[in-house]
Design a protein around this motif. Sequence first.
Motif, mmCIF file in Angstrom:
data_model
loop_
_atom_site.group_PDB
_atom_site.id
_atom_site.type_symbol
_atom_site.label_atom_id
_atom_site.label_comp_id
_atom_site.label_asym_id
_atom_site.label_seq_id
_atom_site.Cartn_x
_atom_site.Cartn_y
_atom_site.Cartn_z
ATOM 1 N N ASN A 416 6.789 18.975 25.143
ATOM 2 C CA ASN A 416 5.928 18.459 25.230
ATOM 3 C C ASN A 416 4.638 19.570 24.785
ATOM 4 O OD1 ASN A 416 6.891 15.804 26.143
ATOM 5 N ND2 ASN A 416 6.905 16.691 28.008
ATOM 6 N N LEU A 417 3.542 19.379 24.349
ATOM 7 C CA LEU A 417 2.289 19.656 24.225
ATOM 8 C C LEU A 417 1.115 19.203 24.994
ATOM 9 C CD1 LEU A 417 2.100 20.150 20.126
ATOM 10 C CD2 LEU A 417 3.813 21.569 22.075
ATOM 11 N N PRO A 418 0.374 20.375 25.109
ATOM 12 C CA PRO A 418 -0.878 19.927 25.432
ATOM 13 C C PRO A 418 -1.809 19.286 24.675
ATOM 14 C CG PRO A 418 -0.747 22.102 26.556
ATOM 15 C CD PRO A 418 0.457 21.976 25.212
ATOM 16 N N VAL A 464 6.826 29.085 22.282
ATOM 17 C CA VAL A 464 5.988 28.968 21.203
ATOM 18 C C VAL A 464 6.684 28.011 20.282
ATOM 19 C CG1 VAL A 464 6.211 30.030 18.409
ATOM 20 C CG2 VAL A 464 5.291 31.540 20.898
ATOM 21 N N LEU A 465 5.576 27.269 19.543
ATOM 22 C CA LEU A 465 6.910 26.109 18.414
ATOM 23 C C LEU A 465 6.366 26.357 17.359
ATOM 24 C CD1 LEU A 465 7.199 23.493 18.448
ATOM 25 C CD2 LEU A 465 4.779 22.738 18.016
ATOM 26 N N ARG A 466 7.930 26.881 16.894
ATOM 27 C CA ARG A 466 7.391 26.627 15.457
ATOM 28 C C ARG A 466 7.606 25.665 14.343
ATOM 29 N NH1 ARG A 466 9.706 32.385 12.574
ATOM 30 N NH2 ARG A 466 9.900 30.859 10.322
ATOM 31 N N LEU A 500 -5.704 27.733 17.966
ATOM 32 C CA LEU A 500 -4.505 27.938 18.580
ATOM 33 C C LEU A 500 -4.099 29.297 19.195
ATOM 34 C CD1 LEU A 500 -3.270 24.610 17.154
ATOM 35 C CD2 LEU A 500 -4.553 24.666 19.171
ATOM 36 N N GLU A 501 -4.729 30.102 18.292
ATOM 37 C CA GLU A 501 -3.955 31.660 18.613
ATOM 38 C C GLU A 501 -2.660 31.828 17.829
ATOM 39 O OE1 GLU A 501 -3.892 32.885 22.458
ATOM 40 O OE2 GLU A 501 -6.417 32.189 23.084
ATOM 41 N N GLY A 502 -2.431 30.565 16.725
ATOM 42 C CA GLY A 502 -0.901 30.510 16.074
ATOM 43 C C GLY A 502 -1.530 31.472 14.608
ATOM 44 N N THR A 535 3.097 29.041 13.151
ATOM 45 C CA THR A 535 3.844 29.026 14.935
ATOM 46 C C THR A 535 2.778 29.225 15.963
ATOM 47 O OG1 THR A 535 3.292 31.707 14.125
ATOM 48 C CG2 THR A 535 5.899 30.405 14.035
ATOM 49 N N VAL A 536 2.889 28.255 16.642
ATOM 50 C CA VAL A 536 2.100 28.283 17.583
ATOM 51 C C VAL A 536 2.328 28.779 19.486
ATOM 52 C CG1 VAL A 536 0.166 26.722 18.406
ATOM 53 C CG2 VAL A 536 1.329 26.003 15.862
ATOM 54 N N PRO A 537 1.627 29.011 20.181
ATOM 55 C CA PRO A 537 1.808 29.497 21.576
ATOM 56 C C PRO A 537 1.584 27.761 22.489
ATOM 57 C CG PRO A 537 -0.198 30.241 21.026
ATOM 58 C CD PRO A 537 0.501 29.551 19.362
ATOM 59 N N VAL A 538 3.006 27.685 22.999
ATOM 60 C CA VAL A 538 2.522 26.542 24.180
ATOM 61 C C VAL A 538 2.215 27.190 25.274
ATOM 62 C CG1 VAL A 538 3.394 25.506 22.826
ATOM 63 C CG2 VAL A 538 4.956 26.149 23.655
ATOM 64 N N VAL A 539 2.752 28.106 25.297
ATOM 65 C CA VAL A 539 2.285 29.027 26.973
ATOM 66 C C VAL A 539 1.337 30.250 26.365
ATOM 67 C CG1 VAL A 539 3.376 29.602 28.711
ATOM 68 C CG2 VAL A 539 4.313 28.031 27.410
ATOM 69 N N ARG A 540 0.352 30.204 26.949
ATOM 70 C CA ARG A 540 -0.256 31.287 26.187
ATOM 71 C C ARG A 540 0.026 32.413 27.506
ATOM 72 N NH1 ARG A 540 -4.429 29.276 23.957
ATOM 73 N NH2 ARG A 540 -3.955 27.235 22.770
ATOM 74 N N GLY A 541 -0.298 33.690 26.998
ATOM 75 C CA GLY A 541 0.478 35.037 27.887
ATOM 76 C C GLY A 541 1.575 35.982 26.946
ATOM 77 N N PRO A 542 1.486 37.075 27.569
ATOM 78 C CA PRO A 542 2.631 38.164 26.376
ATOM 79 C C PRO A 542 3.857 37.359 25.950
ATOM 80 C CG PRO A 542 1.709 38.537 28.792
ATOM 81 C CD PRO A 542 2.354 37.677 28.473
ATOM 82 N N ILE A 543 4.289 36.137 27.090
ATOM 83 C CA ILE A 543 5.746 35.916 26.416
ATOM 84 C C ILE A 543 5.355 34.916 25.429
ATOM 85 C CG2 ILE A 543 5.796 32.778 27.533
ATOM 86 C CD1 ILE A 543 8.542 32.967 28.619
ATOM 87 N N ALA A 544 4.558 34.344 24.675
ATOM 88 C CA ALA A 544 4.276 34.242 23.598
ATOM 89 C C ALA A 544 4.244 34.237 21.915
ATOM 90 C CB ALA A 544 2.858 32.868 23.605
ATOM 91 N N THR A 545 3.818 35.803 22.426
ATOM 92 C CA THR A 545 3.834 36.637 21.215
ATOM 93 C C THR A 545 4.616 36.895 20.472
ATOM 94 O OG1 THR A 545 4.331 38.729 22.611
ATOM 95 C CG2 THR A 545 1.996 38.306 22.784
ATOM 96 N N GLN A 546 6.194 36.894 19.890
ATOM 97 C CA GLN A 546 6.544 36.353 19.816
ATOM 98 C C GLN A 546 7.937 35.347 19.452
ATOM 99 O OE1 GLN A 546 8.334 38.858 18.179
ATOM 100 N NE2 GLN A 546 6.865 39.950 18.611
#
Length: 553
Positions: A416-418, A464-466, A500-502, A535-546
């Motif tokens: 699921n994506l926003p 992250v969604l790749r 999208l900060e991707g 690569t697009v973050p689906v959860v914003r924050g440090p967890i989505a950097t890799q």
Amino acid sequence: MSTGEFDNSATRYPEPTYGHPDYDAPDVIDDLDDGDFTAEHVGLIVPPVEIEASRHLHRLVAGWGMLSDLSFSDLLLYVPLPVQSEAEEKRFLVVNQMRPNTGPTLFLDDVVGRTMSAAQRPAVATAASSGEIVDTVIDSVWLGERIRVTAIPVRFHDQVVAVVASESALSTTRQPGVLEEVYLEAFGRLAKMVSAGQFPFEDEEVLAAGGPRVGDGVILLDQLGKVAFTSPNAISALRRLRISGRIQGASLTELGVETDTTYRAFFTARPAAEEVERNEVCVVIWCIPLLHAGRVDGGLVLLRDISELKMRDRLLISKDATIREIHHRVKNNLQTISSLLRLQGRRLTEPSAKAAIEESVRRIRSIALVHEILSREDGDEVNFSEILRPLVRMVEEGLTSPDRPLSFEMIGESGNLPSPTATSLAVVLTELLQNIVDHAYPPGLLMSEELPKVRIEMLQGAGVLRVDVIDDGVGMSGEADPERRPSLGLSIVTGLVSELEGKISFAPADEQAAAGETRTATGHLRRSGTRVSLTVPVVRGPIATQPPQREAE
């Protein structure tokens, strides 16, 4: 009787402590599944419980808040630990705990995970070995007061699998009144059913969160289904349903409550629940049959006024319906704009202008696809895989011709994506697929009967969604490199990915072909192709950097 209390030196099982340095803990079970009661509720590795018995304990814990409230006491669920020899003292592990809503708790801290010896809880040990209910009083050195302990063996298929202990301080015992006497009587009858293996019911459906508790209202029925006792809160709930007159001695149906809950519970000897609505008041009624010698000789009815919860549900449903209607109207408006652009494009004669109109139509249709999916879903998130399939179908219908077919393959799931992320990603993939059709397979590249293949791989993990879009076309070289000669489509792609900060990258799909090898080991023609990685973050924050690693890696 004077005895010690919880062993403060005890650590979480199966570490070999408990005052037994030579105790060999059983092997740790690595493959505990969702059906394992103790693993799910306690987070401990305890002696394995047979799967059906585990489900029985699941059902017991799901509804034992009622037992705690009726007994005005804390409930502890004890499971016996294995012993190495008959000479070794029997010990019990506390695997779950319930505090009452109708009285003070005995334990201010959780005791789940602590162990008790047979000397510390003789009633528990006796109940486990004899299979009978044991009621006693002990002197607690740890708590500094006298405690009443009622140990109830939990029987399943003629075997005691655990012990439920009702524990309360004598100093905080409520003064006996009619309500207290009725509650304790009901608890005693249910305790006998637990001991006989008749409660919880095997095929009982556990009520969802928000079900009635004892404090919401209690009605005790006799063996004929007539009201023998009604708690003050139960009377209030009935009055809100416009039930007037004398309640004692009548059945709920005779009182005017439009429900067959008690009839079904008495007839089937199984709990029954129903919601009764009248004049915007909604009361949930849950009837538990009380059994004796295998026959129904009474019933316990719990009531709860859920009118406010129902009103909130209606508001949420109305809100969701409004949001879906908005998405539906946006989709219709976008389709109208798309149709107007197509009409305008038919009047144009300049090829570049017609191409620009067609590209705009495709972008608008990709956005409309997202709103179409959202108009059928609850909430503001959408499974992007459901958007990608019609998106690819649109590309196949609008961008390819019979003499230039393309084979599309989708691998993986996006999750699921926003909706804003899904909308931007739909436009990005439309541009990438259009770029493949326009530039990856120039005339003369393909051999006769050769079918070009485009693969779309999706993988979500670590926030992250790749998405990888891979073709086996001509590849990138010199002026064909999209990063050196950005087009309008690529500018749109990079702009949306940045919002999208991707990240986006272009690379050859076949490294060996890019290095100059033109043939495979079997002699087939090798082309470098192109791999576009998003690569697009689906959860914003440090967890989505890799980004997540690809499955192949």
